[in-house]
Design a protein around this motif. Structure first.
Motif, PDB file in Angstrom:
ATOM      1  N   GLY A  81      -4.429  84.336   1.907  1.00 12.86           N
ATOM      2  CA  GLY A  81      -6.055  82.906   1.986  1.00 12.86           C
ATOM      3  C   GLY A  81      -6.232  82.102   3.317  1.00 12.86           C
ATOM      4  N   TYR A  82      -5.989  82.661   3.773  1.00 11.64           N
ATOM      5  CA  TYR A  82      -6.830  82.003   5.841  1.00 11.64           C
ATOM      6  C   TYR A  82      -7.441  82.867   5.893  1.00 11.64           C
ATOM      7  CZ  TYR A  82      -2.417  79.265   7.283  1.00 11.64           C
ATOM      8  OH  TYR A  82      -1.443  77.879   7.062  1.00 11.64           O
ATOM      9  N   TYR A  83      -7.711  84.316   5.270  1.00 11.03           N
ATOM     10  CA  TYR A  83      -9.234  84.880   6.502  1.00 11.03           C
ATOM     11  C   TYR A  83     -10.237  84.750   5.664  1.00 11.03           C
ATOM     12  CZ  TYR A  83      -9.188  89.598   4.364  1.00 11.03           C
ATOM     13  OH  TYR A  83      -9.266  90.557   3.544  1.00 11.03           O
ATOM     14  N   THR A  84      -9.335  84.955   3.950  1.00 11.40           N
ATOM     15  CA  THR A  84     -10.341  85.158   3.032  1.00 11.40           C
ATOM     16  C   THR A  84     -11.599  83.951   2.359  1.00 11.40           C
ATOM     17  OG1 THR A  84      -9.339  86.770   2.204  1.00 11.40           O
ATOM     18  CG2 THR A  84     -10.927  85.795   0.758  1.00 11.40           C
ATOM     19  N   PHE A  85     -10.194  82.699   1.945  1.00 13.03           N
ATOM     20  CA  PHE A  85     -10.544  81.584   1.689  1.00 13.03           C
ATOM     21  C   PHE A  85     -11.148  80.377   2.798  1.00 13.03           C
ATOM     22  CE2 PHE A  85      -9.814  84.095  -1.718  1.00 13.03           C
ATOM     23  CZ  PHE A  85     -10.080  83.924  -2.675  1.00 13.03           C
ATOM     24  N   TYR A  86      -9.868  80.151   3.749  1.00 13.96           N
ATOM     25  CA  TYR A  86      -9.767  79.353   4.602  1.00 13.96           C
ATOM     26  C   TYR A  86     -11.352  79.060   6.105  1.00 13.96           C
ATOM     27  CZ  TYR A  86      -8.668  76.223   8.388  1.00 13.96           C
ATOM     28  OH  TYR A  86      -9.090  75.433   9.018  1.00 13.96           O
ATOM     29  N   LEU A  87     -11.030  80.712   5.912  1.00 16.42           N
ATOM     30  CA  LEU A  87     -11.324  81.146   7.440  1.00 16.42           C
ATOM     31  C   LEU A  87     -12.951  81.029   7.264  1.00 16.42           C
ATOM     32  CD1 LEU A  87     -12.163  81.888  10.246  1.00 16.42           C
ATOM     33  CD2 LEU A  87     -12.036  84.244   9.034  1.00 16.42           C
ATOM     34  N   PRO A  88     -14.205  81.405   6.412  1.00 13.57           N
ATOM     35  CA  PRO A  88     -15.006  80.782   6.248  1.00 13.57           C
ATOM     36  C   PRO A  88     -15.693  79.204   6.117  1.00 13.57           C
ATOM     37  CG  PRO A  88     -14.677  82.246   4.648  1.00 13.57           C
ATOM     38  CD  PRO A  88     -13.347  81.714   5.172  1.00 13.57           C
ATOM     39  N   VAL A  89     -15.395  78.097   5.603  1.00 11.02           N
ATOM     40  CA  VAL A  89     -14.974  77.599   5.332  1.00 11.02           C
ATOM     41  C   VAL A  89     -14.981  76.734   7.186  1.00 11.02           C
ATOM     42  CG1 VAL A  89     -13.990  74.765   4.163  1.00 11.02           C
ATOM     43  CG2 VAL A  89     -14.820  76.624   2.980  1.00 11.02           C
ATOM     44  N   ALA A  90     -14.079  76.833   7.187  1.00 10.69           N
ATOM     45  CA  ALA A  90     -13.913  76.412   8.842  1.00 10.69           C
ATOM     46  C   ALA A  90     -14.483  76.569  10.005  1.00 10.69           C
ATOM     47  CB  ALA A  90     -12.294  76.698   9.398  1.00 10.69           C
TER      48      ALA A  90
END
Length: 442
Positions: free
Chosen positions: A283-292
């Motif tokens: 979850g963190y590196y696939t979906f949250y990271l690009p947005v963050a």
């Protein structure tokens, strides 16, 4: 590069990276794939038109089918089809520009890093390692940074510098992805990745891949220092990458603890345990990271966007469930990897649901309840794998997944629609629609 950046930026604003879902049956889809490949090779206008007319005749969703082709517009097409072709052409340009940043900027810089005294052998090795692992995937995460950055700018034209900077950050995510996959394949003893042999299985690589994964991760800080030394968001970006890398590695540790060791116990597999692994590992590196990353680049405080983070992580769990399903029921030629979750004793969504629904006799097939029965889950023998899949089919896990996927998609859609920010809605919309198109991999 032979790209008009102003034209590229203008067209890119309306592009969705992901294909639109299609409810056609298997025969037209096979037809679509085969004819699409033929036209892609031919690359001629008459083949494009023939392909579109063929789709219409077979009742195929033309919008999805056109995403397969590097086509051009023609007066015989509908306005909607012309628009799709135009957007696809712009999307191809953006991808080519993104790849050009890798080939012409980042790779040469890293191969000439002054912190290391390069030899011809070491330079050649790293170049091969980079080309084999970094730009080989769909580049969804990296390209998403550019998309999201444009959305957050709320319709403003991006300057060439802004487009370049967002491409650099996008590549940092692709570098992180490559590092994680190189190490993950070693730990899981995988065979294929992205349609080719895992890096550690390439001749002469072997255990050197462990070192190469570390080098790939360290490249990220080198890239950020080189290009954003004087940018106000550099330190926050570096902290973000380190934090997400730690979270992902910790998720991998949870996964490994469950699947290795002398005492393997399926009774410890629960939905709560599964969600923790999926949350941190994916979850963190696939979906949250690009947005963050995009939020930091426009000067936003991540602490003020916790609600964005929460829904993206839920989408990440949904994505992992789809990935688990494809590991068992997907076509390896389409997914690019051979599923081994059953053999590896993985705490996957399928086994968790199977344990919830199986009767006592079916549980005896999955794992050892007493000395009187033989367990089959976690065994590499094809006969054992087949027995586990028989249980999955007997309890209709495909139907259970279809119900879960539909319900989860609708919940995510409602959360998107209820959010006040149009930019956030657009971000979530792109993610949700992209991963809901899992049927193309079956």
């Amino acid at each position: 590069m032979n790209i008009s950046l102003s034209s590229l930026i203008h067209h890119r604003k309306t592009i969705n990276h992901f294909t639109v879902s299609c409810n056609t049956n298997s025969s037209p889809l096979r037809f679509c794939s085969a004819w699409g490949s033929k036209c892609a090779v031919a690359g001629k206008k008459k083949d494009d038109i023939a392909f579109i007319h063929g789709c219409r005749r077979w009742g195929i969703n033309t919008r999805r089918a056109l995403n397969r082709l590097p086509t051009t517009c023609n007066s015989k097409l509908s306005d909607d089809e012309k628009g799709i072709l135009k957007r696809k052409k712009a999307e191809d340009r953006m991808r080519n520009m993104f790849l050009e940043v890798y080939h012409s900027v980042l790779k040469p810089e890293l191969l000439d890093d002054p912190s290391f005294e390069w030899t011809s052998d070491s330079s050649q090795w790293v170049q091969q390692m980079l080309d084999y692992n970094v730009p080989r995937g769909k580049l969804m995460r990296g390209l998403s940074v550019i998309d999201i950055y444009m959305i957050l700018k709320e319709g403003e034209m991006l300057s060439v510098d802004e487009l370049f900077d967002s491409s650099i950050v996008g590549w940092c995510i692709e570098w992180l992805q490559a590092a994680l996959l190189v190490e993950d394949d070693i730990m899981d003893n995988s065979h294929t990745r992205r349609g080719q042999a895992c890096w550690f299985r390439v001749t002469k690589v072997g255990k050197i891949a462990v070192n190469n994964g570390i080098i790939l991760f360290n490249h990220i800080s080198r890239i950020l220092k080189k290009h954003f030394k004087k940018k106000p968001f550099r330190v926050d970006l570096l902290d973000l990458f380190n934090e997400v890398a730690f979270q992902t590695a910790s998720g991998q540790m949870l996964d490994l603890i469950s699947t290795t060791g002398e005492e393997k116990d399926l009774s410890n597999y629960s939905l709560h345990h599964y969600r923790r692994i999926a949350l941190y590992k994916t979850g963190y590196y696939t979906f949250y990271l690009p947005v963050a990353c995009a939020l930091l680049m426009v000067g936003e405080d991540l602490e003020k966007h916790v609600n964005v983070k929460d829904v993206l992580l839920d989408i990440g769990i949904y994505f992992q469930v789809v990935d688990d399903y494809l590991d068992c029921f997907g076509d390896p030629e389409k997914t690019g990897k051979t599923g081994t979750d059953i053999e590896d004793f993985k705490c996957s969504w399928l086994i968790v649901k199977a344990l919830e629904r199986a009767n006592e006799e079916q549980k005896k097939i999955l794992y050892m309840l007493s000395l009187l029965n033989q367990e089959h889950y976690g065994k590499a023998n094809p006969n054992d794998v087949a027995k586990v899949k028989d249980v999955y089919n007997d309890i209709n896990l495909q139907g259970v997944f279809a119900a879960y996927e539909s319900e989860s998609y609708e919940k995510l859609e409602r959360r998107v629609e209820a959010h006040p920010s149009k930019a956030v809605q657009a971000i979530w919309e792109r993610y949700v629609k992209g991963i809901s198109n899992y049927k193309q991999w079956l």
